[in-house]
Structure formats: structure tokens, C-alpha cells
Scaffold this motif. Sequence first.
Motif, mmCIF file in Angstrom:
data_model
loop_
_atom_site.group_PDB
_atom_site.id
_atom_site.type_symbol
_atom_site.label_atom_id
_atom_site.label_comp_id
_atom_site.label_asym_id
_atom_site.label_seq_id
_atom_site.Cartn_x
_atom_site.Cartn_y
_atom_site.Cartn_z
ATOM 1 N N PRO A 112 13.345 -11.335 21.811
ATOM 2 C CA PRO A 112 14.234 -10.238 21.407
ATOM 3 C C PRO A 112 15.305 -10.732 20.443
ATOM 4 C CG PRO A 112 13.844 -10.183 23.770
ATOM 5 C CD PRO A 112 13.272 -11.481 23.271
ATOM 6 N N THR A 113 15.482 -10.006 19.357
ATOM 7 C CA THR A 113 16.360 -10.453 18.276
ATOM 8 C C THR A 113 17.130 -9.274 17.711
ATOM 9 O OG1 THR A 113 14.871 -12.273 17.697
ATOM 10 C CG2 THR A 113 16.424 -11.576 16.007
ATOM 11 N N ASP A 114 18.392 -9.496 17.405
ATOM 12 C CA ASP A 114 19.226 -8.491 16.757
ATOM 13 C C ASP A 114 19.275 -8.798 15.263
ATOM 14 O OD1 ASP A 114 22.106 -7.519 15.775
ATOM 15 O OD2 ASP A 114 21.551 -6.362 17.563
ATOM 16 N N PRO A 115 19.298 -7.786 14.394
ATOM 17 C CA PRO A 115 19.389 -8.056 12.954
ATOM 18 C C PRO A 115 20.568 -8.936 12.556
ATOM 19 C CG PRO A 115 18.792 -5.767 13.313
ATOM 20 C CD PRO A 115 19.102 -6.352 14.665
ATOM 21 N N ASP A 116 21.658 -8.920 13.359
ATOM 22 C CA ASP A 116 22.807 -9.765 13.045
ATOM 23 C C ASP A 116 22.498 -11.248 13.191
ATOM 24 O OD1 ASP A 116 24.330 -7.586 12.500
ATOM 25 O OD2 ASP A 116 25.368 -7.543 14.439
ATOM 26 N N GLN A 117 21.368 -11.590 13.792
ATOM 27 C CA GLN A 117 20.974 -12.981 13.945
ATOM 28 C C GLN A 117 20.163 -13.498 12.759
ATOM 29 O OE1 GLN A 117 19.539 -12.081 18.312
ATOM 30 N NE2 GLN A 117 19.723 -14.300 18.072
ATOM 31 N N ILE A 118 19.898 -12.641 11.780
ATOM 32 C CA ILE A 118 19.002 -12.977 10.677
ATOM 33 C C ILE A 118 19.788 -13.165 9.387
ATOM 34 C CG2 ILE A 118 17.007 -12.235 9.320
ATOM 35 C CD1 ILE A 118 16.403 -12.812 12.286
ATOM 36 N N VAL A 119 19.482 -14.219 8.660
ATOM 37 C CA VAL A 119 19.963 -14.419 7.297
ATOM 38 C C VAL A 119 18.730 -14.553 6.407
ATOM 39 C CG1 VAL A 119 21.241 -15.898 5.702
ATOM 40 C CG2 VAL A 119 22.064 -15.573 8.051
ATOM 41 N N VAL A 120 18.609 -13.687 5.410
ATOM 42 C CA VAL A 120 17.467 -13.718 4.499
ATOM 43 C C VAL A 120 17.760 -14.699 3.367
ATOM 44 C CG1 VAL A 120 15.990 -12.342 2.985
ATOM 45 C CG2 VAL A 120 16.936 -11.323 5.075
ATOM 46 N N THR A 121 16.749 -15.462 2.986
ATOM 47 C CA THR A 121 16.916 -16.498 1.973
ATOM 48 C C THR A 121 15.807 -16.403 0.932
ATOM 49 O OG1 THR A 121 15.578 -18.095 3.227
ATOM 50 C CG2 THR A 121 17.953 -18.040 3.676
ATOM 51 N N THR A 122 15.943 -17.164 -0.136
ATOM 52 C CA THR A 122 14.899 -17.205 -1.164
ATOM 53 C C THR A 122 13.858 -18.255 -0.784
ATOM 54 O OG1 THR A 122 16.336 -18.693 -2.422
ATOM 55 C CG2 THR A 122 16.315 -16.373 -3.065
ATOM 56 N N GLY A 123 13.065 -17.933 0.232
ATOM 57 C CA GLY A 123 12.024 -18.827 0.710
ATOM 58 C C GLY A 123 12.506 -19.694 1.863
ATOM 59 N N SER A 124 11.552 -20.277 2.585
ATOM 60 C CA SER A 124 11.905 -21.104 3.742
ATOM 61 C C SER A 124 12.625 -22.380 3.317
ATOM 62 C CB SER A 124 10.652 -21.446 4.546
ATOM 63 O OG SER A 124 9.719 -22.164 3.769
ATOM 64 N N GLN A 125 12.300 -22.902 2.129
ATOM 65 C CA GLN A 125 12.989 -24.116 1.672
ATOM 66 C C GLN A 125 14.482 -23.861 1.522
ATOM 67 O OE1 GLN A 125 11.993 -27.128 1.463
ATOM 68 N NE2 GLN A 125 13.753 -28.047 0.422
ATOM 69 N N SER A 126 14.832 -22.695 1.019
ATOM 70 C CA SER A 126 16.241 -22.337 0.910
ATOM 71 C C SER A 126 16.882 -22.230 2.288
ATOM 72 C CB SER A 126 16.393 -21.012 0.153
ATOM 73 O OG SER A 126 17.742 -20.596 0.110
#
Length: 508
Positions: free
Chosen positions: A189-203
Motif C-alpha cells: 500500500p502506497t500513498d502518492p505523497d511517497q512517490i517522486v517521479v524522475t527522468t528514468g531510474s538512473q536519475s
Amino acid sequence: MPCDKWTELVDPISRLTGNQASNCDKLAHMTRGRIGARALRDLLGDWRSDAPAYESLSDRVRLLLLDGRISTGIRLPAERELAESLELSRTTVAAAYRRLREAGFAASVQGSGTTTQLPHGRPGLPAVTGTLIGFTHASLPATKLLSTVLDDELLDDYRGHFGTLGYDGIGQPELRAAIADWYGRRGLPTDPDQIVVTTGSQSAIFLAAKALVNRGDRVWAESPSYPNAYDALRDAGARLITTPVTVEDGWDLTSLEAVFQRSAPTVAYTMPDFQNPTGRSMSVHDRERFLEAAAAAGTIVIADEATSEMDIDRRAVLPPIGTLADAHGAEVVLIGSASKQIWGGLRIGWLRATPQLARRIATHRGSSDLAVPVFEQLVVSRLLPRSAEIAEERREQLRAGRETARTAIAELLPDWTFPPRLEGGLAAWVNLGAPVSSQLALAAHARGLLVAAGPRFGMDGAFERNLRIPIAADPENLQRGLEVIAELWPSVNRLARPEFESYAGTVA
């Protein structure tokens, strides 16, 4: 910190783990833009071939540059210093350096020595014959589902964002919600506040390392491992310590626990599912031991799940490592990627952490990028709910690649050992039976086949007996590439035969 103090501090760990990276030469390489003779000698490995010594030496340095094991702008050792370390004449080293300069791989400035560079344009590969085949990237073409979401509705949604500035430091709400749902379907279970979107996994790896690692911190990583992760951790100032993961036995948990207890690394980087390059997955028992060791040492785990969906026929049902973290008191940052699942042209990755840690990590992105392209985020937010369909498509593609590689190697390269239990992932970590991986990669370059030598996935010239073969490659190109290697193999393999041992020790 003085070099002798650095060595005194790190060498006990090096002896325990078998990692000999921490010496004065390598410290100088990292901190002063130069590489010492001993460090270069370690990276060169068994560099001699049946060509003149100066050609063999320059070819191996060129390969180290192409592989990224030596960076551009690094000052090479003085001719006399390297000649003494390699037991060569200074004339031989001078000729090798001159050949590097003529090919565009080095430049000399009076008073500054010889500095590495890459030629302008295409990075100085030898003249090739036929069509270029790439074995350096383990990735798949775009999923067939990608075209189904590129419709007028998507464009209308995209136009709806034109009134905004287009900058969002954590990611578009609809994508963060889709990623949170993806974790939920996997039992976390995950809340959107736990997510940071990046430019690829390397980033994502780079941002996590920058936020969590201070210069000089000890950081544990697997060996072999994803080389760009090593680079990101080093760029953050980490002092890497490693323990093995092998095709045959997986993770050496006994050594890992000893290292964690003794050195208490600040961060640990792992790929628990279809590890790159070995393809192994941690058992439930190993996941629990790993998390217990990390929690006891106060180590934050960066778990890279970029390949977690690349299952072909794994027999065990394994829980995502994040679902076990709380039970063992471990703090885990999860790394994900749409670039492996959907398409490498969609540079979308993400990380999952506690809301507080996610915000802390996001504050560090300003020096690398300011935001992720909106259009790509909208595309991925429509495809992640269909991840099960994409996984099935990938399963069939990877199965075809695995069988193509297994069959071709058995027929064309019977001396090689294909992994007996390759249940998923994007590549096969093949044992060549001889320490000639770099020489084979260099010979393949001249035939139009780009191959990352085994040492690219380790430290200090290790893994010369291994080669990563991407089963994600198109089966036709995979077959052609292995046929090229089979043609080269007899001449390259001669270098490992006993009659060449005396040659390897001569002084030119």
C-alpha cells in the motif's frame, strides 16, 4: 583526509570483502582528476595480445574509456611511472600514448601530461564492417500497447496543461497516483505523497544517493552490479564496499552480514529481482536476512526494482522487498522504471520512500533537472494500469531471446557456460572459461559489434571471465552478434592458453 589515513581506514574492509579499490592511487583518481600507475595497472588486467605491446596497451586504455571505466579528462600516469609499473620500456609506453593521441583518445599539454578524451563525433571506434550491432544496452523495444494510448484524448489532456508552467518537482498527480496503485497491486500500500517521479531510474538512483550519501560515507553494493549505479554512488562521494553475487549461489549473505556489522554502511544498493547482470533473485529468506543486517547497521537500503517485472518463468512467488521492510525495521527506498517496462524512449522513473524522505530527496533535484516532461508522464500514467498485459508481452520476448542465446552459445561457443537458472531479467551473465572479456570486446568493436566487457560491471578489473549477453536484443541481431563472436573466439581464446603465459611476462 590524508591518503595514508584513508588507506588505514579502508584496507581492513577491503581485505574482508576482497575489494582492493581503496588505495592511494584510486583516491587520487577520484579527487584530483588523475589515475596512478597502480590503479591503471589494476584496470588494465591481462591486457597483452599477440599485437605489439604498444598497440595492445593503447587498445586496452581505449576500451576502458569506451566502457566508462576511465572517465574523460583524467590525467594518465607519467610515461616512466607506468613503464615501471607494467615492466615495460618507456619507449613502449610513449608509443602507446602517441597512438591514443593520434586516435583522438588522449591529448597532451606541456606541463600537464597526457589527459584522456573521446574523439569528436562518434567515439572513435575502429572502422567497422557491416551493420552495427549493439550488445551494450539490455533493453526492449516499445511495448505494442504504447501506440494505443497516443490518441486524441491524450492530446486533449496534454493541451490542458498548457496553462501551467510545466515544472513539477515531484511529478504529475495522475502519474504519482498510478504508481501508488501499481505498488498497491503488488501488495505494498502506497500513498502518492511517497512517490517522486524522475527522468528514468538512473536519475532516481542519483537523487537518492545525493540526498543520503555524504562525501566519504561507506556504501555497500553488489559485485557485479549495474555500472551506472556505481557511478552515481561514487559521484555522491561514496566509498564503495562490495560483496559477491553469483549466478550459481546468489548473494553471499555471510560476507554481507560481516561487512554490515563491521563497517555500518550509510546506504546499501541492491537489485533483489533479476539482478543485473547475473539475473538472480533473492529468496524470501535472503531478503529477510538482508533487511535484518541493514536494520541492525542503521543502513538505508536503495532497492532497484527496474527489472522486477522482467519475469520469464520464475518458479518461486517472491514478495517485493518493500513489503518485508517494516517487519524487520529496515528503511527502504524503492527505485522503479517505466523505461524498462514500456520503452527506453520514455525517460520516466520514480522512487518510493516515506513522505518525509521523499520530500527531502526531491529538494536535491535542482542541480540535475528541474522537472520531468509532462507528455511522457501522461503516457505512462495510462499504461501502468496495464502492467500485467505488458509483463506478458515482455515474457514472450525475453523467452525468445533467452532460447536464442542459449542455443547459439551451445552450438557456436561450447566452451562458454550459459546460466543454468536464468528465470528472468534482460541479460545473461555468461562465463567465457578464460579471462579475455576485454580483449574479446575490443575485437568485437572492430567487427561492428558493441559489447560491454565483464569488468564494466565490477571493480578493479574483475570479471574478465564474464560477458553480459542481452537476451532483450532482437533474436535475429542476437544470433548475428553471437556468430561474430564465435568467429573471433578462437583467436582471442589463444591468449588464455598456457603457451602465452611466458609472453605475458616479457618486457618490451
